[in-house]
Design a protein around this motif. Structure first.
Motif, PDB file in Angstrom:
ATOM      1  N   ILE A 166     -36.159  26.614   6.161  1.00  0.00           N
ATOM      2  CA  ILE A 166     -36.896  27.130   7.166  1.00  0.00           C
ATOM      3  C   ILE A 166     -36.529  26.769   8.662  1.00  0.00           C
ATOM      4  CG2 ILE A 166     -39.474  26.963   7.786  1.00  0.00           C
ATOM      5  CD1 ILE A 166     -39.965  26.248   4.756  1.00  0.00           C
ATOM      6  N   PRO A 167     -36.335  27.444   9.298  1.00  0.00           N
ATOM      7  CA  PRO A 167     -36.123  27.067  10.752  1.00  0.00           C
ATOM      8  C   PRO A 167     -36.960  26.172  11.409  1.00  0.00           C
ATOM      9  CG  PRO A 167     -35.771  29.317  10.751  1.00  0.00           C
ATOM     10  CD  PRO A 167     -36.361  29.051   9.174  1.00  0.00           C
ATOM     11  N   ASN A 168     -36.832  25.006  11.874  1.00  0.00           N
ATOM     12  CA  ASN A 168     -37.659  23.825  12.399  1.00  0.00           C
ATOM     13  C   ASN A 168     -37.941  24.332  13.724  1.00  0.00           C
ATOM     14  OD1 ASN A 168     -36.815  20.705  10.979  1.00  0.00           O
ATOM     15  ND2 ASN A 168     -36.779  22.729   9.778  1.00  0.00           N
ATOM     16  N   GLY A 169     -39.335  24.334  13.989  1.00  0.00           N
ATOM     17  CA  GLY A 169     -39.861  24.326  15.374  1.00  0.00           C
ATOM     18  C   GLY A 169     -41.033  25.399  15.320  1.00  0.00           C
ATOM     19  N   GLY A 170     -41.918  25.295  16.422  1.00  0.00           N
ATOM     20  CA  GLY A 170     -43.003  26.143  16.742  1.00  0.00           C
ATOM     21  C   GLY A 170     -42.942  26.559  18.009  1.00  0.00           C
ATOM     22  N   PRO A 171     -44.118  27.711  18.352  1.00  0.00           N
ATOM     23  CA  PRO A 171     -44.309  28.032  19.851  1.00  0.00           C
ATOM     24  C   PRO A 171     -45.170  27.271  20.265  1.00  0.00           C
ATOM     25  CG  PRO A 171     -45.283  29.594  18.060  1.00  0.00           C
ATOM     26  CD  PRO A 171     -44.494  28.451  17.147  1.00  0.00           C
ATOM     27  N   LEU A 172     -44.941  26.408  21.014  1.00  0.00           N
ATOM     28  CA  LEU A 172     -46.012  25.523  21.861  1.00  0.00           C
ATOM     29  C   LEU A 172     -46.017  25.266  23.453  1.00  0.00           C
ATOM     30  CD1 LEU A 172     -44.663  23.226  19.083  1.00  0.00           C
ATOM     31  CD2 LEU A 172     -47.033  23.736  19.243  1.00  0.00           C
ATOM     32  N   ILE A 173     -45.116  25.957  23.843  1.00  0.00           N
ATOM     33  CA  ILE A 173     -44.906  25.629  25.389  1.00  0.00           C
ATOM     34  C   ILE A 173     -45.948  26.220  26.104  1.00  0.00           C
ATOM     35  CG2 ILE A 173     -43.763  28.025  25.964  1.00  0.00           C
ATOM     36  CD1 ILE A 173     -41.451  26.509  27.595  1.00  0.00           C
ATOM     37  N   GLU A 174     -46.842  27.384  25.730  1.00  0.00           N
ATOM     38  CA  GLU A 174     -47.924  27.902  26.688  1.00  0.00           C
ATOM     39  C   GLU A 174     -49.135  26.928  26.491  1.00  0.00           C
ATOM     40  OE1 GLU A 174     -50.317  32.103  26.954  1.00  0.00           O
ATOM     41  OE2 GLU A 174     -48.399  32.030  26.023  1.00  0.00           O
ATOM     42  N   ASP A 175     -49.474  26.503  25.442  1.00  0.00           N
ATOM     43  CA  ASP A 175     -50.881  25.641  25.208  1.00  0.00           C
ATOM     44  C   ASP A 175     -50.585  24.300  25.172  1.00  0.00           C
ATOM     45  OD1 ASP A 175     -52.038  28.058  24.396  1.00  0.00           O
ATOM     46  OD2 ASP A 175     -51.177  28.101  22.675  1.00  0.00           O
ATOM     47  N   ARG A 176     -49.504  23.678  25.590  1.00  0.00           N
ATOM     48  CA  ARG A 176     -49.419  22.111  25.773  1.00  0.00           C
ATOM     49  C   ARG A 176     -50.470  21.820  27.111  1.00  0.00           C
ATOM     50  NH1 ARG A 176     -46.409  18.457  29.618  1.00  0.00           N
ATOM     51  NH2 ARG A 176     -46.415  20.388  30.941  1.00  0.00           N
ATOM     52  N   PHE A 177     -50.377  22.279  27.888  1.00  0.00           N
ATOM     53  CA  PHE A 177     -51.284  21.894  29.062  1.00  0.00           C
ATOM     54  C   PHE A 177     -52.726  22.020  28.730  1.00  0.00           C
ATOM     55  CE2 PHE A 177     -53.363  22.427  33.416  1.00  0.00           C
ATOM     56  CZ  PHE A 177     -52.530  21.769  34.301  1.00  0.00           C
ATOM     57  N   GLY A 178     -53.158  23.102  28.165  1.00  0.00           N
ATOM     58  CA  GLY A 178     -54.345  23.427  27.821  1.00  0.00           C
ATOM     59  C   GLY A 178     -55.107  22.628  26.775  1.00  0.00           C
ATOM     60  N   VAL A 179     -54.447  22.446  25.675  1.00  0.00           N
ATOM     61  CA  VAL A 179     -54.818  21.593  24.536  1.00  0.00           C
ATOM     62  C   VAL A 179     -55.015  20.105  24.932  1.00  0.00           C
ATOM     63  CG1 VAL A 179     -53.971  20.831  22.323  1.00  0.00           C
ATOM     64  CG2 VAL A 179     -53.886  23.164  22.593  1.00  0.00           C
ATOM     65  N   VAL A 180     -54.295  19.752  25.649  1.00  0.00           N
ATOM     66  CA  VAL A 180     -54.139  18.185  25.969  1.00  0.00           C
ATOM     67  C   VAL A 180     -55.452  18.192  26.991  1.00  0.00           C
ATOM     68  CG1 VAL A 180     -53.039  16.323  27.218  1.00  0.00           C
ATOM     69  CG2 VAL A 180     -51.728  17.773  25.670  1.00  0.00           C
ATOM     70  N   TYR A 181     -55.626  19.258  27.808  1.00  0.00           N
ATOM     71  CA  TYR A 181     -56.754  18.741  28.816  1.00  0.00           C
ATOM     72  C   TYR A 181     -57.973  19.104  27.832  1.00  0.00           C
ATOM     73  CZ  TYR A 181     -60.633  19.867  31.936  1.00  0.00           C
ATOM     74  OH  TYR A 181     -61.731  19.818  32.577  1.00  0.00           O
ATOM     75  N   ARG A 214     -62.021  29.466  26.048  1.00  0.00           N
ATOM     76  CA  ARG A 214     -61.183  30.617  25.509  1.00  0.00           C
ATOM     77  C   ARG A 214     -60.760  30.337  24.153  1.00  0.00           C
ATOM     78  NH1 ARG A 214     -55.591  29.896  26.624  1.00  0.00           N
ATOM     79  NH2 ARG A 214     -55.169  27.754  27.567  1.00  0.00           N
ATOM     80  N   ILE A 215     -60.327  31.150  23.301  1.00  0.00           N
ATOM     81  CA  ILE A 215     -60.037  30.924  21.893  1.00  0.00           C
ATOM     82  C   ILE A 215     -58.678  31.264  21.973  1.00  0.00           C
ATOM     83  CG2 ILE A 215     -59.849  31.998  19.462  1.00  0.00           C
ATOM     84  CD1 ILE A 215     -62.600  30.448  20.779  1.00  0.00           C
ATOM     85  N   LEU A 216     -57.566  30.196  21.461  1.00  0.00           N
ATOM     86  CA  LEU A 216     -56.304  30.326  21.154  1.00  0.00           C
ATOM     87  C   LEU A 216     -55.843  31.311  20.184  1.00  0.00           C
ATOM     88  CD1 LEU A 216     -54.780  26.721  21.891  1.00  0.00           C
ATOM     89  CD2 LEU A 216     -55.493  28.577  23.561  1.00  0.00           C
ATOM     90  N   SER A 217     -54.929  32.304  20.343  1.00  0.00           N
ATOM     91  CA  SER A 217     -54.384  33.274  19.367  1.00  0.00           C
ATOM     92  C   SER A 217     -53.274  33.958  19.682  1.00  0.00           C
ATOM     93  CB  SER A 217     -55.812  34.440  19.459  1.00  0.00           C
ATOM     94  OG  SER A 217     -55.305  35.411  18.419  1.00  0.00           O
ATOM     95  N   ALA A 218     -52.410  34.143  18.692  1.00  0.00           N
ATOM     96  CA  ALA A 218     -51.204  35.058  18.729  1.00  0.00           C
ATOM     97  C   ALA A 218     -51.293  36.476  19.531  1.00  0.00           C
ATOM     98  CB  ALA A 218     -50.497  35.320  17.547  1.00  0.00           C
ATOM     99  N   ALA A 219     -52.847  36.816  19.321  1.00  0.00           N
ATOM    100  CA  ALA A 219     -53.077  38.123  19.881  1.00  0.00           C
ATOM    101  C   ALA A 219     -53.120  38.113  21.537  1.00  0.00           C
ATOM    102  CB  ALA A 219     -54.276  38.736  19.348  1.00  0.00           C
ATOM    103  N   THR A 220     -53.228  36.962  22.019  1.00  0.00           N
ATOM    104  CA  THR A 220     -53.369  37.002  23.487  1.00  0.00           C
ATOM    105  C   THR A 220     -52.428  36.146  23.934  1.00  0.00           C
ATOM    106  OG1 THR A 220     -55.144  35.257  23.117  1.00  0.00           O
ATOM    107  CG2 THR A 220     -55.701  37.334  23.473  1.00  0.00           C
ATOM    108  N   HIS A 221     -51.616  35.294  23.239  1.00  0.00           N
ATOM    109  CA  HIS A 221     -50.678  34.481  24.083  1.00  0.00           C
ATOM    110  C   HIS A 221     -49.650  35.289  24.423  1.00  0.00           C
ATOM    111  CE1 HIS A 221     -48.373  33.212  20.026  1.00  0.00           C
ATOM    112  NE2 HIS A 221     -47.848  34.260  20.458  1.00  0.00           N
ATOM    113  N   HIS A 222     -48.556  34.511  25.107  1.00  0.00           N
ATOM    114  CA  HIS A 222     -47.470  35.328  26.034  1.00  0.00           C
ATOM    115  C   HIS A 222     -46.147  35.041  25.486  1.00  0.00           C
ATOM    116  CE1 HIS A 222     -51.291  35.414  28.558  1.00  0.00           C
ATOM    117  NE2 HIS A 222     -50.600  36.375  29.030  1.00  0.00           N
TER     118      HIS A 222
END
Length: 461
Positions: free
Chosen positions: A335-350, A402-410
């Motif tokens: 399984i390739p190691n890693g995840g899509p996290l660059i967009e939500d780092r700032f918002g989740v930590v806040y 807001r709600i985090l989702s693959a439907a709305t992320h970039h």
């Protein structure tokens, strides 16, 4: 064109106050109350925070891994970062044994050229520490402006370096003013546990976590810290995930050793149970170090609050579930190691940090931007709001939800690890060097506007 951000609450790592911010060209030129707006475009920030642009010190864009390549390159990855309030990233430049460092760096420059919409720098992986590499490092630091070096203590027979390589890198880094980073897991122990699990027919995603126990991370962190002290050098431990590693960093810092630590949003809010999701969905949460039991989260938050850990990086390393993560069906090691996290780092930590009272507003700015700027040679040009600093600014509405989702992320990937999470606060607009990249939640940037950041050598505080 001059711009005046009016009516917002300016937040830095040390101060929170009402003020206008005046921008000329790419710099902040004045901060104060009721600044003269003559000839300036006025931007209303009433009811919003004005933060310095986020700095993500840990990304992997357009990176090969496990027979595939990350789904996000420098175009899609930096665009997603901008939507999330990040204006600078530091990406990892991989190198191979027998390859000149300058050749490896040239490959990464080509990956980013004409694509990045925000500013970027590079960390440089050290695969071997022979005389040629150690000599070439002088050029890398002084001429290339790359002042951080990465050594892997895990991924045996792929990326892992031995202790001699780590120690020689630490010694050379002390001489040149570079900051050495380690992926701290005991790769030899993990290799043994992995082979044993596969031999016993244990192939599901959960065994990725069970064969990489927190003790292996704690041991490697302590070993790296001890070698750092022996070399009288400086160390930055990436993606700290567990109490065992936090304890080693705390003890090192108590002794006065130059040891720093980073965690990531996924370790602050997700736990090992996500890898047990049915129908192979747990593969979405396979990264290294793995997710831990939930109780580790409080330890990590406390470590951010009390300064044992200094930064939050994303460890962005995105692979699609379909066609990429699925390569590991029947064998979790594929399984390739890693995840899509660059967009939500700032918002989740806040949201999880400030809104829930775990860290203060000023601590948020410190861990999301300022400390990274200081540790990696960008401060005060970046990481703060001050006269003379780059006009990298985020206008942020703390009242929005807001709600985090693959439907709305970039991000260019088919799932979001935080799917369905409600977060408080939203990025409204983002400026990079005085120009809008995000305006009123719409992308207005352009590929190639992002500049390479030549950074200054490490200075001990």
């Amino acid at each position: 064109m001059r711009k005046l951000i009016r009516g917002g609450t300016v937040v830095t790592a040390s101060e929170t106050y009402q003020a206008d911010v005046l921008i000329e060209a790419d710099k902040v030129v004045a901060i104060g109350e009721q600044l003269e707006a003559s000839g300036a475009e006025v931007i209303d920030a009433g009811g919003c925070y004005v933060f310095p642009g986020g700095i993500d010190p840990h990304t992997h864009l357009d990176m090969p891994f496990g027979g595939t390549v990350t789904a996000d390159d420098f175009a899609s990855g930096t665009r997603a970062a901008a939507f999330g309030g990040t204006t600078s990233i530091i990406d990892f430049c991989l190198s191979n044994k027998g390859q000149s460092l300058r050749e490896a760096i040239a490959i990464w420059h080509e990956k980013a050229r004409g694509k990045a919409v925000i500013d970027y720098g590079f960390h440089l992986m050290i695969a071997e520490a022979n005389d040629q590499v150690l000599e070439e490092l002088a050029h890398v630091v002084a001429e290339e402006g790359i002042v951080s070096l990465k050594v892997f203590m895990a991924y045996k027979n792929v990326l892992q370096a031995d202790d001699e390589t780590l120690f020689k890198t630490l010694v050379r880094a002390r001489e040149l003013g570079a900051l050495v980073q380690v992926h701290a897991e005991n790769g030899d122990v993990i290799d043994y546990l992995t082979k044993r699990a596969l031999a016993e027919g244990k192939t599901d995603p959960i065994y990725h976590a069970l064969t990489r126990p927190p003790e292996a991370e704690g041991e490697a962190t302590g070993r790296a810290a001890a070698l750092t002290a022996l070399a009288d050098s400086q160390l930055y431990v990436v993606h700290v995930s567990c109490a065992q590693a936090v304890r080693q960093i705390a003890e090192a810092r108590e002794k006065g050793w130059q040891v720093y630590g980073e965690t990531c949003p996924q370790y602050l809010v997700l736990d090992i149970s996500y890898l047990e999701q049915p129908d192979f969905a747990g593969a979405k949460y396979v990264w290294s170090p793995p997710l831990r039991e939930k109780w580790h989260q409080d330890v990590l938050w406390n470590a951010l609050c009390n300064g044992i850990l200094q930064t939050v990086g994303s460890d962005q390393c995105s692979f699609n579930f379909k066609g990429q993560k699925e390569l590991g069906r029947g064998d979790f090691t594929k399984i390739p190691n890693g995840g899509p996290l660059i967009e939500d780092r700032f918002g989740v930590v806040y949201s999880e940090g400030v809104h829930k009272g775990r860290i203060s507003l000023n601590q948020f700015v410190d861990v999301i931007a300022t400390k990274a700027a200081k540790l990696f040679g960008m401060f005060p040009r970046k990481g703060t709001i001050a006269v003379g600093s780059d006009a990298d600014l985020v206008i942020f509405d703390p009242g929005a939800t807001r709600i985090l989702s693959a439907a709305t992320h970039h991000m260019n990937v088919d799932y979001n690890p935080f799917e369905g999470m409600k977060v408080h606060g939203q990025v409204v607009s983002v400026l990079l060097r005085g120009e809008f990249v995000i305006r009123d939640k719409q992308f207005v940037g352009r590929p190639g506007f992002g500049q390479f950041i030549r950074r200054t050598p490490f200075r001990r505080p």
